[in-house]
Enzyme design. Structure first.
Site, PDB file in Angstrom:
ATOM      1  N   HIS A 120      66.813  50.445   2.921  1.00  0.00           N
ATOM      2  CA  HIS A 120      65.913  49.441   2.347  1.00  0.00           C
ATOM      3  C   HIS A 120      65.618  49.866   0.898  1.00  0.00           C
ATOM      4  O   HIS A 120      65.631  51.052   0.586  1.00  0.00           O
ATOM      5  CB  HIS A 120      64.630  49.448   3.185  1.00  0.00           C
ATOM      6  CG  HIS A 120      63.625  48.430   2.799  1.00  0.00           C
ATOM      7  ND1 HIS A 120      62.713  48.615   1.788  1.00  0.00           N
ATOM      8  CD2 HIS A 120      63.372  47.195   3.298  1.00  0.00           C
ATOM      9  CE1 HIS A 120      61.929  47.546   1.690  1.00  0.00           C
ATOM     10  NE2 HIS A 120      62.309  46.669   2.596  1.00  0.00           N
ATOM     11  N   ASP A 197      62.804  57.251   7.569  1.00  0.00           N
ATOM     12  CA  ASP A 197      62.092  55.988   7.366  1.00  0.00           C
ATOM     13  C   ASP A 197      62.015  55.291   8.726  1.00  0.00           C
ATOM     14  O   ASP A 197      63.001  54.732   9.211  1.00  0.00           O
ATOM     15  CB  ASP A 197      62.868  55.145   6.334  1.00  0.00           C
ATOM     16  CG  ASP A 197      62.354  53.713   6.259  1.00  0.00           C
ATOM     17  OD1 ASP A 197      61.484  53.325   7.049  1.00  0.00           O
ATOM     18  OD2 ASP A 197      62.866  52.972   5.393  1.00  0.00           O
ATOM     19  N   GLN A 200      61.414  50.618  11.080  1.00  0.00           N
ATOM     20  CA  GLN A 200      62.002  49.744  12.103  1.00  0.00           C
ATOM     21  C   GLN A 200      62.211  50.439  13.442  1.00  0.00           C
ATOM     22  O   GLN A 200      62.813  49.861  14.345  1.00  0.00           O
ATOM     23  CB  GLN A 200      63.339  49.160  11.605  1.00  0.00           C
ATOM     24  CG  GLN A 200      63.229  48.324  10.343  1.00  0.00           C
ATOM     25  CD  GLN A 200      62.460  47.012  10.538  1.00  0.00           C
ATOM     26  OE1 GLN A 200      62.131  46.609  11.654  1.00  0.00           O
ATOM     27  NE2 GLN A 200      62.160  46.348   9.438  1.00  0.00           N
ATOM     28  N   LYS A 223      54.194  46.403  11.088  1.00  0.00           N
ATOM     29  CA  LYS A 223      55.413  46.130  11.858  1.00  0.00           C
ATOM     30  C   LYS A 223      55.250  46.551  13.319  1.00  0.00           C
ATOM     31  O   LYS A 223      56.111  46.302  14.144  1.00  0.00           O
ATOM     32  CB  LYS A 223      56.604  46.864  11.236  1.00  0.00           C
ATOM     33  CG  LYS A 223      56.993  46.306   9.861  1.00  0.00           C
ATOM     34  CD  LYS A 223      58.316  46.867   9.425  1.00  0.00           C
ATOM     35  CE  LYS A 223      58.557  46.746   7.946  1.00  0.00           C
ATOM     36  NZ  LYS A 223      58.840  45.378   7.494  1.00  0.00           N
ATOM     37  N   CYS A 361      65.923  42.947   1.314  1.00  0.00           N
ATOM     38  CA  CYS A 361      65.584  44.144   0.512  1.00  0.00           C
ATOM     39  C   CYS A 361      66.606  45.249   0.729  1.00  0.00           C
ATOM     40  O   CYS A 361      66.243  46.439   0.832  1.00  0.00           O
ATOM     41  CB  CYS A 361      64.186  44.666   0.817  1.00  0.00           C
ATOM     42  SG  CYS A 361      62.898  43.471   0.506  1.00  0.00           S
TER      43      CYS A 361
END
Ligand code: C6P
Length: 402
Positions: A120, A197, A200, A223, A361
């Site tokens: 991202h 990261d 997700q 999220k 993104c």
């Protein structure tokens, strides 16, 4: 999982006063259960006061709430200590914090950071800002045609100047679940720390930062059914202790004079200014909410739904699905013939179906896939097979129009 839909009032909405909402844009942000919104309303109505500052009753209560939220996050990630849990505004700020602070302490001109081709923008541009400031360079792990990290190449990217590896746990475009434990093992063998990261991954399956042995882990509250504007950076104490503050202000200091300032202990050293202490409560209630359902149950439901969606979508003429056949989580990016993704998204919206379209993104990844953008359906615990059917029927209708 259908019973949980009642916790999300927005799912009962009609779009254009006609179609029941089919919300398949969960990778962008998830909807919020009543439990989260009500806890935040309750705090504003009955507790509100600035934290860590007042001796008065409300301030103490607000502080206790915030610190118990930090403990909830610690438990959720299975971190060793609440000193390692820093509240930020989200994944983006967490990555920027590491780039700026770790970069200042441990990087010099000519040093290198390894990222991957599926990152991202927040895990690309944060390092490019450091590149402009310090003269570091980026090395990029390529991906296979079906969207998996080339671990064989990763080995070859390390040099004596590699200072950090920073990779997505799950791709927001391809849904690929990256073998982060393996990336960490390889990187640690080269004495290089790793940032994961987790934007997700945290919404979809249980994360254990100690088992993974990552050095840093970032995620966003919004999220994972929590409020916007709050997120987390987990960092191993031994790194955080050595890193300089990221921003200056209240809360992050011990003493201040015009000549010299000393900084607060962890994690407050990295939390300058009044934090969003109501959002931290919302985040903690969201994590309680998913933990009570069970992350394993959520993972099983979403994987089943994703596989069902892949099967159903493949029946559409001209369908191209990006990313791996399995080893993927809750995200399906696709393109149908030469129908522009924006047209597809706009027309599905007219049927009450919310998907995301565009580059998500992740422009370098789009270039690798040879497309300008994709359509993306992404799932949450409240989505159903019927909603996948509605998506497929909607796509068929759009395809026939073209
Ligand atoms: N991806 C999407 O629709 P923030 O904006 O800070 O909450 O999260 C940034 C971010 C970082 N890493 C990954 C892998 C992400 O998916 C995201 C956010 C959203 O895909 C919005 S662009």
């Amino acid at each position: 999982m259908k019973e949980y839909r009642n916790d999300f009032p927005i799912l009962g909405r009609k779009i254009y006063e006609k179609y029941p909402l089919v919300y398949l844009d969960n990778a962008a942000t998830t909807q919020k259960p009543r439990q989260v919104v009500e806890a935040m309303t309750e705090e504003y109505y009955n507790v509100n006061a600035n934290v860590h500052r007042g001796v008065h009753f409300l301030s103490q209560q607000a502080t206790d709430l915030m610190e118990s939220s930090r403990e909830t996050v610690r438990r959720f990630l299975n971190a060793g200590s609440t000193s390692e849990i820093i509240f930020t505004r989200g994944t983006t700020e967490s990555i920027n914090l590491v780039a700026q602070s770790f970069g200042e302490k441990f990087m010099r001109e000519g040093d290198e950071v390894i990222i991957s081709e599926m990152e991202h923008h927040s895990n690309i541009v944060s390092w490019q800002l450091l590149q402009a400031r310090l003269g570091i360079s980026l090395r990029v792990i390529p991906i296979t045609d079906d969207g998996q990290l080339r671990l064989d190449v990763l080995e070859k990217l390390f040099t004596g100047r590699t200072r950090l590896v920073s990779v997505a746990h799950v791709s927001n475009v391809l849904g690929t679940v990256n073998p982060v434990a393996e990336v960490i093992r390889i990187s640690h063998a080269h004495d290089v720390p790793v940032l994961v990261d987790g934007a997700q991954s945290t919404p979809h399956f249980a994360v254990d930062v100690r088992e993974m042995d990552c050095d840093f882990f970032a995620f966003s509250g919004h999220k994972v059914y929590g409020p916007t504007g709050v997120g987390v950076l987990y960092g191993k104490e031994r790194w955080l202790e050595q890193m300089p503050p990221y921003m200056g202000g209240g809360e992050m200091i011990k003493t201040v004079s015009f000549e010299r300032t000393t900084f607060n202990d962890l994690p407050y050293k990295f939390e300058a200014g009044t934090p969003d202490y109501v959002a931290t409560t919302g985040l903690a209630r969201a994590l309680d909410y998913v933990s009570a359902i069970g992350m394993d149950r959520i993972a099983a439901h979403e994987r089943d739904l994703t596989q069902y969606a892949m099967q159903r979508l493949q029946t559409v003429e001209g369908m191209k699905i990006f990313g791996p056949a399995d080893n993927r989580d809750a995200v399906v990016s696709f393109q149908v013939g030469d129908i522009h993704h924006l047209d597809m998204g706009t027309l599905l919206d007219r049927l009450g179906i919310a998907i995301r379209t565009g580059h998500h993104c992740a422009e370098p990844l789009m270039r690798r896939l040879g497309v300008e953008g994709t359509c993306r359906a992404s799932f949450a615990l409240y989505n159903t097979r019927e909603e996948v059917d509605a998506l497929v029927e909607g796509i068929e209708r759009v395809r026939k129009m073209f």
